[in-house]
Enzyme design. Structure first.
Site, PDB file in Angstrom:
ATOM      1  N   ARG A   8     -25.015  16.689 -17.377  1.00 56.42           N
ATOM      2  CA  ARG A   8     -26.240  16.218 -17.838  1.00 56.42           C
ATOM      3  C   ARG A   8     -26.070  15.325 -19.006  1.00 56.42           C
ATOM      4  O   ARG A   8     -27.029  14.787 -19.436  1.00 56.42           O
ATOM      5  CB  ARG A   8     -26.977  17.392 -18.387  1.00 56.42           C
ATOM      6  CG  ARG A   8     -28.160  17.703 -16.909  1.00 56.42           C
ATOM      7  CD  ARG A   8     -28.771  18.959 -17.636  1.00 56.42           C
ATOM      8  NE  ARG A   8     -30.163  19.109 -17.498  1.00 56.42           N
ATOM      9  CZ  ARG A   8     -30.520  20.020 -16.769  1.00 56.42           C
ATOM     10  NH1 ARG A   8     -29.804  20.588 -15.846  1.00 56.42           N
ATOM     11  NH2 ARG A   8     -31.843  20.023 -16.410  1.00 56.42           N
ATOM     12  N   ARG A  65     -44.761  25.220  -9.778  1.00 54.49           N
ATOM     13  CA  ARG A  65     -43.885  25.879  -9.262  1.00 54.49           C
ATOM     14  C   ARG A  65     -43.794  27.422  -9.645  1.00 54.49           C
ATOM     15  O   ARG A  65     -44.194  27.837 -10.454  1.00 54.49           O
ATOM     16  CB  ARG A  65     -42.366  25.345  -9.792  1.00 54.49           C
ATOM     17  CG  ARG A  65     -41.104  26.157  -9.562  1.00 54.49           C
ATOM     18  CD  ARG A  65     -39.810  25.511  -9.789  1.00 54.49           C
ATOM     19  NE  ARG A  65     -39.660  25.033 -11.011  1.00 54.49           N
ATOM     20  CZ  ARG A  65     -38.765  24.500 -11.543  1.00 54.49           C
ATOM     21  NH1 ARG A  65     -37.957  23.896 -10.814  1.00 54.49           N
ATOM     22  NH2 ARG A  65     -38.837  24.279 -12.882  1.00 54.49           N
ATOM     23  N   ARG A 114     -41.694  29.640 -14.150  1.00 54.43           N
ATOM     24  CA  ARG A 114     -40.538  29.496 -15.235  1.00 54.43           C
ATOM     25  C   ARG A 114     -41.117  29.608 -16.456  1.00 54.43           C
ATOM     26  O   ARG A 114     -42.185  28.749 -16.895  1.00 54.43           O
ATOM     27  CB  ARG A 114     -39.734  28.657 -14.755  1.00 54.43           C
ATOM     28  CG  ARG A 114     -38.447  29.251 -14.149  1.00 54.43           C
ATOM     29  CD  ARG A 114     -37.586  28.199 -13.470  1.00 54.43           C
ATOM     30  NE  ARG A 114     -37.106  26.751 -14.515  1.00 54.43           N
ATOM     31  CZ  ARG A 114     -36.323  25.896 -14.096  1.00 54.43           C
ATOM     32  NH1 ARG A 114     -35.978  25.892 -12.946  1.00 54.43           N
ATOM     33  NH2 ARG A 114     -36.100  24.915 -15.002  1.00 54.43           N
ATOM     34  N   LYS A 155     -33.794  19.478  -6.770  1.00 51.95           N
ATOM     35  CA  LYS A 155     -32.560  19.537  -6.715  1.00 51.95           C
ATOM     36  C   LYS A 155     -32.225  21.105  -6.205  1.00 51.95           C
ATOM     37  O   LYS A 155     -31.607  21.107  -5.136  1.00 51.95           O
ATOM     38  CB  LYS A 155     -31.853  19.652  -8.247  1.00 51.95           C
ATOM     39  CG  LYS A 155     -31.879  18.267  -8.820  1.00 51.95           C
ATOM     40  CD  LYS A 155     -31.250  18.172 -10.215  1.00 51.95           C
ATOM     41  CE  LYS A 155     -31.921  18.835 -11.294  1.00 51.95           C
ATOM     42  NZ  LYS A 155     -33.265  18.597 -11.560  1.00 51.95           N
ATOM     43  N   ARG A 191     -38.083  18.252 -21.671  1.00 54.42           N
ATOM     44  CA  ARG A 191     -37.189  18.280 -20.974  1.00 54.42           C
ATOM     45  C   ARG A 191     -37.218  16.820 -20.172  1.00 54.42           C
ATOM     46  O   ARG A 191     -36.127  16.399 -19.999  1.00 54.42           O
ATOM     47  CB  ARG A 191     -37.491  19.241 -19.604  1.00 54.42           C
ATOM     48  CG  ARG A 191     -37.301  20.661 -19.972  1.00 54.42           C
ATOM     49  CD  ARG A 191     -38.057  21.624 -19.062  1.00 54.42           C
ATOM     50  NE  ARG A 191     -37.594  21.643 -17.732  1.00 54.42           N
ATOM     51  CZ  ARG A 191     -38.184  22.140 -16.765  1.00 54.42           C
ATOM     52  NH1 ARG A 191     -39.337  22.752 -16.696  1.00 54.42           N
ATOM     53  NH2 ARG A 191     -37.951  22.156 -15.676  1.00 54.42           N
TER      54      ARG A 191
HETATM   55  P1  AP5 Z   1     -37.063  22.175  -7.605  1.00 56.76           P
HETATM   56  O1  AP5 Z   1     -36.357  22.215  -6.332  1.00 56.76           O
HETATM   57  O2  AP5 Z   1     -37.137  23.584  -8.441  1.00 56.76           O
HETATM   58  O3  AP5 Z   1     -36.643  21.141  -8.565  1.00 56.76           O
HETATM   59  P2  AP5 Z   1     -35.365  20.901  -9.696  1.00 56.76           P
HETATM   60  O4  AP5 Z   1     -34.860  19.529  -9.402  1.00 56.76           O
HETATM   61  O5  AP5 Z   1     -34.503  21.987  -9.173  1.00 56.76           O
HETATM   62  O6  AP5 Z   1     -36.044  21.147 -10.936  1.00 56.76           O
HETATM   63  P3  AP5 Z   1     -35.778  21.908 -12.301  1.00 56.76           P
HETATM   64  O7  AP5 Z   1     -36.929  22.135 -13.086  1.00 56.76           O
HETATM   65  O8  AP5 Z   1     -34.665  23.429 -11.714  1.00 56.76           O
HETATM   66  O9  AP5 Z   1     -34.696  21.073 -13.024  1.00 56.76           O
HETATM   67  P4  AP5 Z   1     -34.248  21.096 -14.242  1.00 56.76           P
HETATM   68  O10 AP5 Z   1     -33.165  20.160 -14.301  1.00 56.76           O
HETATM   69  O11 AP5 Z   1     -35.245  20.669 -15.263  1.00 56.76           O
HETATM   70  O12 AP5 Z   1     -33.818  22.731 -14.693  1.00 56.76           O
HETATM   71  P5  AP5 Z   1     -32.582  23.361 -14.596  1.00 56.76           P
HETATM   72  O13 AP5 Z   1     -32.801  24.658 -14.334  1.00 56.76           O
HETATM   73  O14 AP5 Z   1     -31.451  22.692 -14.194  1.00 56.76           O
HETATM   74  O15 AP5 Z   1     -38.498  21.860  -7.141  1.00 56.76           O
HETATM   75  C1  AP5 Z   1     -39.814  21.752  -8.229  1.00 56.76           C
HETATM   76  C2  AP5 Z   1     -41.203  21.694  -7.553  1.00 56.76           C
HETATM   77  O16 AP5 Z   1     -41.047  20.611  -6.469  1.00 56.76           O
HETATM   78  C3  AP5 Z   1     -41.375  22.921  -6.687  1.00 56.76           C
HETATM   79  O17 AP5 Z   1     -42.338  23.519  -6.983  1.00 56.76           O
HETATM   80  C4  AP5 Z   1     -40.885  22.817  -5.213  1.00 56.76           C
HETATM   81  O18 AP5 Z   1     -41.533  23.335  -4.286  1.00 56.76           O
HETATM   82  C5  AP5 Z   1     -41.484  21.134  -5.553  1.00 56.76           C
HETATM   83  N1  AP5 Z   1     -40.892  20.212  -4.409  1.00 56.76           N
HETATM   84  C6  AP5 Z   1     -39.385  20.061  -4.022  1.00 56.76           C
HETATM   85  N2  AP5 Z   1     -39.243  19.160  -3.146  1.00 56.76           N
HETATM   86  C7  AP5 Z   1     -40.626  18.680  -2.849  1.00 56.76           C
HETATM   87  C8  AP5 Z   1     -40.951  17.683  -2.005  1.00 56.76           C
HETATM   88  N3  AP5 Z   1     -40.033  16.913  -1.397  1.00 56.76           N
HETATM   89  N4  AP5 Z   1     -42.121  17.229  -2.030  1.00 56.76           N
HETATM   90  C9  AP5 Z   1     -43.210  17.850  -2.851  1.00 56.76           C
HETATM   91  N5  AP5 Z   1     -42.842  18.959  -3.620  1.00 56.76           N
HETATM   92  C10 AP5 Z   1     -41.702  19.404  -3.634  1.00 56.76           C
HETATM   93  O19 AP5 Z   1     -32.037  23.390 -16.421  1.00 56.76           O
HETATM   94  C11 AP5 Z   1     -33.112  24.472 -17.118  1.00 56.76           C
HETATM   95  C12 AP5 Z   1     -32.738  24.103 -18.527  1.00 56.76           C
HETATM   96  O20 AP5 Z   1     -31.164  24.908 -18.596  1.00 56.76           O
HETATM   97  C13 AP5 Z   1     -32.581  22.738 -19.268  1.00 56.76           C
HETATM   98  O21 AP5 Z   1     -33.791  22.543 -19.809  1.00 56.76           O
HETATM   99  C14 AP5 Z   1     -31.325  23.104 -20.289  1.00 56.76           C
HETATM  100  O22 AP5 Z   1     -32.201  23.709 -21.353  1.00 56.76           O
HETATM  101  C15 AP5 Z   1     -30.525  24.093 -19.744  1.00 56.76           C
HETATM  102  N6  AP5 Z   1     -29.349  23.400 -18.817  1.00 56.76           N
HETATM  103  C16 AP5 Z   1     -29.028  23.346 -17.521  1.00 56.76           C
HETATM  104  N7  AP5 Z   1     -27.979  22.780 -17.209  1.00 56.76           N
HETATM  105  C17 AP5 Z   1     -27.700  21.898 -18.347  1.00 56.76           C
HETATM  106  C18 AP5 Z   1     -26.409  21.168 -18.934  1.00 56.76           C
HETATM  107  N8  AP5 Z   1     -25.686  20.689 -17.756  1.00 56.76           N
HETATM  108  N9  AP5 Z   1     -26.463  20.945 -19.990  1.00 56.76           N
HETATM  109  C19 AP5 Z   1     -27.195  21.480 -21.111  1.00 56.76           C
HETATM  110  N10 AP5 Z   1     -28.271  22.150 -20.593  1.00 56.76           N
HETATM  111  C20 AP5 Z   1     -28.375  22.676 -19.347  1.00 56.76           C
HETATM  112 MG    MG Z   2     -33.588  23.478 -10.286  1.00 56.47          MG
END
Ligand code: AP5
Ligand code: MG
Length: 214
Positions: free
Chosen positions: A88, A122, A153, A13, A164
């Site tokens: 979410r 990552r 991270r 994402k 997660r």
């Molecule tokens: P990346 O692009 O970083 O993936 P992502 O989908 O952004 O993954 P996140 O871990 O950021 O998602 P998340 O939803 O768990 O975390 P968030 O920060 O939102 O890519 C990942 C890896 O894959 C990288 O190494 C990249 O290089 C590689 N990659 C990408 N594309 C690729 C491809 N095509 N092929 C191969 N490799 C590839 O949330 C964190 C925390 O915040 C949550 O756990 C929660 O505690 C809190 N939180 C956030 N939003 C909410 C909400 N709405 N409600 C409640 N709590 C929330």
């Molecule tokens: Mg992300």
């Protein structure tokens, strides 16, 4: 355009949001990035959110919805947004419909078995916030774009990743049915774009996302 990126942790994402938000001319709003920034700055929201991020659990809806509502009231979101990581839960989706309903929701669908290595490998740049996989870095400590120092991270440890993923399947996956029922869901099947090594190239995912919006 008002767009949501849905998808499990590690789906890509954040990787895709940079290019897609620039293409559409709307701000990229990542609730995860907002929480991490609030934690770093020790704001009241950050102090409340920290225990949930550390555990890999979702921050309570009341805190998250209030934060997003305030963000969407800012000038740069007047002509649209790209929300990454919000909503979410179904309650968050219902709240967003009342604040400023999305036009479309892109579900970036990546099978669970590909997510663990993506997340444990990552690295994020502390300077430009670029996201990379360690396998693609010539120097595992240095950002290939700006030369900044990259870090791992805190929630990318295998035990936190498992929590997660469970939160995603239990609380977020029901949103696929919610938005499908509203006729807003676009699915990007990343496995169908896979090349020989079993993963997909980010530029192919980018094209598939834009095609899904046509
Ligand atoms: P990346 O692009 O970083 O993936 P992502 O989908 O952004 O993954 P996140 O871990 O950021 O998602 P998340 O939803 O768990 O975390 P968030 O920060 O939102 O890519 C990942 C890896 O894959 C990288 O190494 C990249 O290089 C590689 N990659 C990408 N594309 C690729 C491809 N095509 N092929 C191969 N490799 C590839 O949330 C964190 C925390 O915040 C949550 O756990 C929660 O505690 C809190 N939180 C956030 N939003 C909410 C909400 N709405 N409600 C409640 N709590 C929330
Ligand atoms: Mg992300």
């Amino acid at each position: 355009m008002k767009l949501i990126f849905l998808g499990p942790p590690g789906a890509g994402k954040g990787t895709q949001a940079a290019g897609v938000s620039a293409h559409l001319g709307v701000p990229h709003i990542s609730t995860g990035d907002m929480f991490r920034s609030a934690i770093k700055n020790q704001t009241p929201t950050g102090i409340e959110a920290k225990k949930y991020l550390d555990a890999g659990e979702l921050v309570p809806d009341s805190v998250t919805i209030a934060m997003v509502k305030e963000r969407l009231s800012m000038d740069d979101a007047k002509n649209g947004y790209l929300l990454d990581g919000f909503p979410r839960t179904v309650d968050q989706a219902i709240a967003l419909d009342a604040i400023d309903a999305p036009d479309a929701v892109v579900d970036i669908d990546v099978p669970d078995e590909r997510l663990l290595s993506r997340l444990t490998g990552r690295r994020v740049c502390g300077k430009c916030q670029g996201t990379f996989h360690i396998s693609k870095l010539a120097d595992e400590h240095t950002c290939p774009v700006c030369g900044g120092e990259v870090y791992q991270r805190a929630d990318d440890k295998p035990e936190t990743i498992a929590t997660r993923l469970k939160a995603y399947h239990d609380q977020t996956e029901p949103l696929i049915g919610y938005y499908s029922g509203l006729g807003k869901l676009r699915r990007v099947d990343v496995a169908s774009l896979a090349s020989v090594d079993g993963d997909s190239r980010p530029e192919d995912v980018f094209k598939a996302i834009l095609a899904s919006l046509e």
